[in-house]
Design a protein around this motif. Structure first.
Motif, short mmCIF file in Angstrom:
data_model
loop_
_atom_site.label_atom_id
_atom_site.label_comp_id
_atom_site.label_asym_id
_atom_site.label_seq_id
_atom_site.Cartn_x
_atom_site.Cartn_y
_atom_site.Cartn_z
N VAL A 193 30.95 41.39 38.24
CA VAL A 193 31.02 42.48 36.91
C VAL A 193 31.47 41.99 35.88
CG1 VAL A 193 31.35 44.28 38.58
CG2 VAL A 193 33.35 43.35 37.72
N GLY A 194 31.66 40.87 35.59
CA GLY A 194 31.96 40.06 34.19
C GLY A 194 33.57 40.29 33.92
N LEU A 195 34.39 40.29 34.90
CA LEU A 195 35.86 40.65 34.54
C LEU A 195 36.59 39.14 34.62
CD1 LEU A 195 36.59 44.21 36.05
CD2 LEU A 195 36.14 43.62 33.54
N GLN A 196 37.53 39.08 33.87
CA GLN A 196 38.20 37.76 33.92
C GLN A 196 39.22 37.58 35.05
OE1 GLN A 196 37.40 35.25 31.69
NE2 GLN A 196 35.70 36.62 30.91
N ASP A 197 39.33 36.27 35.83
CA ASP A 197 40.22 36.47 36.69
C ASP A 197 41.44 36.51 36.48
OD1 ASP A 197 38.29 35.74 38.30
OD2 ASP A 197 38.39 33.42 38.62
N GLU A 198 42.15 36.13 35.26
CA GLU A 198 43.63 36.18 34.90
C GLU A 198 44.04 37.42 34.41
OE1 GLU A 198 41.05 34.65 31.25
OE2 GLU A 198 41.05 34.36 33.44
N ASP A 199 43.02 38.35 34.10
CA ASP A 199 43.32 39.77 33.46
C ASP A 199 44.17 40.53 34.45
OD1 ASP A 199 42.62 39.02 31.15
OD2 ASP A 199 40.85 40.38 31.18
N TYR A 266 36.30 48.53 41.91
CA TYR A 266 37.29 48.86 42.69
C TYR A 266 38.21 47.82 43.30
CZ TYR A 266 36.00 54.10 42.82
OH TYR A 266 35.73 55.25 42.55
N ASN A 267 37.33 46.86 43.88
CA ASN A 267 37.76 45.61 44.33
C ASN A 267 38.43 44.54 43.36
OD1 ASN A 267 37.52 45.06 47.41
ND2 ASN A 267 35.80 46.10 47.09
N SER A 268 37.89 44.84 42.09
CA SER A 268 38.48 43.79 40.99
C SER A 268 39.68 44.60 40.46
CB SER A 268 37.26 44.08 39.93
OG SER A 268 36.24 43.51 40.15
N ALA A 269 39.95 45.70 40.57
CA ALA A 269 41.17 46.29 40.03
C ALA A 269 42.46 45.92 40.76
CB ALA A 269 41.08 47.71 39.96
N ASP A 270 43.51 45.76 39.93
CA ASP A 270 44.73 45.79 40.37
C ASP A 270 45.51 47.07 40.70
OD1 ASP A 270 45.59 42.52 40.05
OD2 ASP A 270 44.76 43.06 38.24
N VAL A 271 45.20 48.12 40.10
CA VAL A 271 45.70 49.50 40.60
C VAL A 271 44.46 50.38 39.71
CG1 VAL A 271 46.81 49.40 38.26
CG2 VAL A 271 47.53 50.97 39.93
N TYR A 272 44.53 51.35 40.77
CA TYR A 272 43.76 52.59 40.12
C TYR A 272 44.38 53.77 39.73
CZ TYR A 272 40.23 56.39 40.14
OH TYR A 272 39.37 57.30 39.73
N VAL A 273 44.17 54.54 38.60
CA VAL A 273 44.91 55.43 37.96
C VAL A 273 44.19 56.85 38.12
CG1 VAL A 273 46.32 56.37 36.17
CG2 VAL A 273 46.38 54.02 36.69
#
Length: 367
Positions: A193-199, A266-273
Motif C-alpha cells: 500500500v506504499g507505506l514506509q517501514d519505519e513509520d 489494517y495489517n500495516s497499522a500499529d494501532v487502529y482508532v
C-alpha cells in the motif's frame, strides 16, 4: 420465499453497496439460494425508481424520497410499494428507533417483519427522559407488536427487549470475512500500500463527519512522531484536512477503499482508532482480526462479547484528547499485536446461519 432487506434512509454514493442491508443480503446470497433477495432503500437524489440486479442475483430497488422539515426523510414511494407486496414476503428492516423505520414497519402490516437494530438502545425520547416519554413509550409498544423477530445489537438491548419478544430475539451484528480479514506480515502489507517501514502508523476507517470524532484524533496527534492514515470520505473532510495542516499532523487522506484493499491497511497499522460516538464496530473487529490493537470510545468495546479481546482495546471517553494521545503513545511504544484467530466469533458463516434459521422459522410457523 422472498425477503426484502430495507434501509430506511438515503446513502452517500460511496456507500451504495456498502450499507448494512446490502452487506447482510450479499452474505446470505453467497451461502444459499433458498430465498429470493431484494434490497430496497429511499434516495432523495432520484426522480424515478431505479432497478438493477447484482452478480449475486440480488435485485436492488431505489425509490424517490423527499426531505420534510427538520431533515426528516419521507420514503413515501417505498412505503406504498411495501403495501402492495404479497403477505408471504419477509420484510427485514435495517435500523431501528427512527420515524422512517417505524413507518416501514407499520406499512408491512400482515407480513412477517424482522427488525434489525444497528445501534441505539431505545427511542431518544425514552432514553433522554423527555416530557413526551409516555407518548414515545406507547408508540414504541405499537411498533413492537408489529415485529415478528428482533435482532439486537448488544447484550444490553437484548435484555431490554426480551420482555417484549421472549424467545423471538437474538443478538445479530454485522460480521467480517475472516478469510479476507486475517493477519499478514506488517511490512509486506506496507509495501503493497506504499507505506514506509519505519513509520508509526495510526489508522482510521469510516465516514468523515464530526460524530466519528476524527477532529479529536487529529488534535491528539499534534506534534506526534507518527503518520495518521485516514480511509473514508464525508461532508467534514475539508475541515479535517485543514485542521491537520494547521496542527502540523502528518495525515494521509485516501478516500474510500474497496473491502479487498482494507486488510493490507489494517495489517500495516500499529494501532487502529475509533474515536466517535457512532459506528465503528465492524472496523474495530476487522482491525483486530488483522492483529492490530485498537483504541475506542465506550460503545464498541461494550458490544464485543469476547473477554480475551478486551485487553487489546483501550477505552477512552469521547472527546478526551489527552487520554486519547496517551493511549496512542502507549500502544505505539508497546508494539503489541492481537493473537491470531481471536475474532473468529464474528465470522459471517455463523451470523448468516442464525438469520437463515429465523427466516425458516417465520416461513414455517409465523409468530
Amino acid at each position: 420465499m422472498k425477503v426484502l432487506h430495507i434501509l430506511h434512509h438515503s446513502l452517500t454514493p460511496a456507500r451504495y453497496y456498502n450499507d448494512e442491508s446490502t452487506k447482510f443480503a450479499i452474505e446470505i446470497a453467497k451461502r444459499t439460494k433458498e430465498f429470493s433477495l431484494e434490497c430496497w432503500r429511499p434516495d432523495t437524489s432520484v426522480k424515478k425508481m431505479l432497478v438493477s440486479t447484482d452478480i449475486y442475483g440480488i435485485v436492488h430497488k431505489v425509490f424517490p424520497s423527499i426531505f420534510l422539515r427538520h431533515g426528516l426523510e419521507a420514503p413515501i414511494r417505498l412505503l406504498q410499494a411495501i403495501k402492495t407486496e404479497s403477505p408471504d414476503v419477509i420484510v427485514h428492516v435495517h435500523g431501528m428507533h427512527s420515524i422512517p423505520s417505524n413507518m416501514i414497519i407499520l406499512s408491512a402490516k400482515g407480513k412477517k417483519v424482522v427488525a434489525h437494530s444497528h445501534g441505539a438502545l431505545q427511542y431518544p425520547l425514552i432514553s433522554l427522559k423527555h416530557p413526551l416519554r409516555l407518548t414515545a413509550t406507547l408508540m414504541e409498544q405499537r411498533i413492537l407488536r408489529r415485529i415478528d423477530y428482533y435482532f439486537a445489537h448488544s447484550r444490553e438491548e437484548l435484555n431490554y427487549y426480551s420482555k417484549f419478544f421472549k424467545d423471538r430475539i437474538k443478538i445479530v451484528r454485522a460480521g467480517i470475512n475472516t478469510e479476507l480479514f486475517n493477519q499478514k506480515d506488517k511490512f509486506e502489507s506496507r509495501k503493497l500500500v506504499g507505506l514506509q517501514d519505519e513509520d508509526k502508523i495510526v489508522l482510521f476507517v469510516g465516514g468523515l463527519i464530526e460524530a466519528r470524532g476524527v477532529h479529536h484524533l487529529i488534535k491528539a496527534m499534534e506534534k506526534m512522531n507518527a503518520t495518521l492514515v485516514i480511509i473514508g470520505s464525508g461532508k467534514d473532510e475539508e475541515k479535517f484536512r485543514n485542521l491537520a495542516k494547521k496542527l502540523n499532523v502528518k495525515a494521509v487522506f485516501l478516500g474510500w477503499k474497496d473491502n479487498a484493499e482494507l486488510p493490507n491497511y489494517y495489517n500495516s497499522a500499529d494501532v487502529y482508532v475509533n474515536p466517535g460516538v457512532i459506528g465503528g464496530l465492524t472496523s474495530v473487529v476487522e482491525a483486530m482480526a488483522c492483529g492490530t490493537p485498537t483504541i475506542s470510545t465506550p460503545l464498541v468495546p461494550s458490544l464485543i462479547d469476547i473477554p480475551e479481546a478486551k485487553e487489546f482495546i483501550k477505552v477512552i471517553p469521547y472527546g478526551d484528547v489527552k487520554m486519547l494521545r496517551k493511549a496512542i503513545e502507549e500502544i505505539l511504544n508497546s508494539g503489541i499485536r492481537v493473537p491470531k484467530g481471536l475474532m473468529e466469533k464474528y465470522s459471517w458463516d455463523e451470523i448468516v446461519r442464525i438469520i437463515i434459521e429465523v427466516y425458516r422459522e417465520l416461513t414455517e410457523g409465523g409468530k
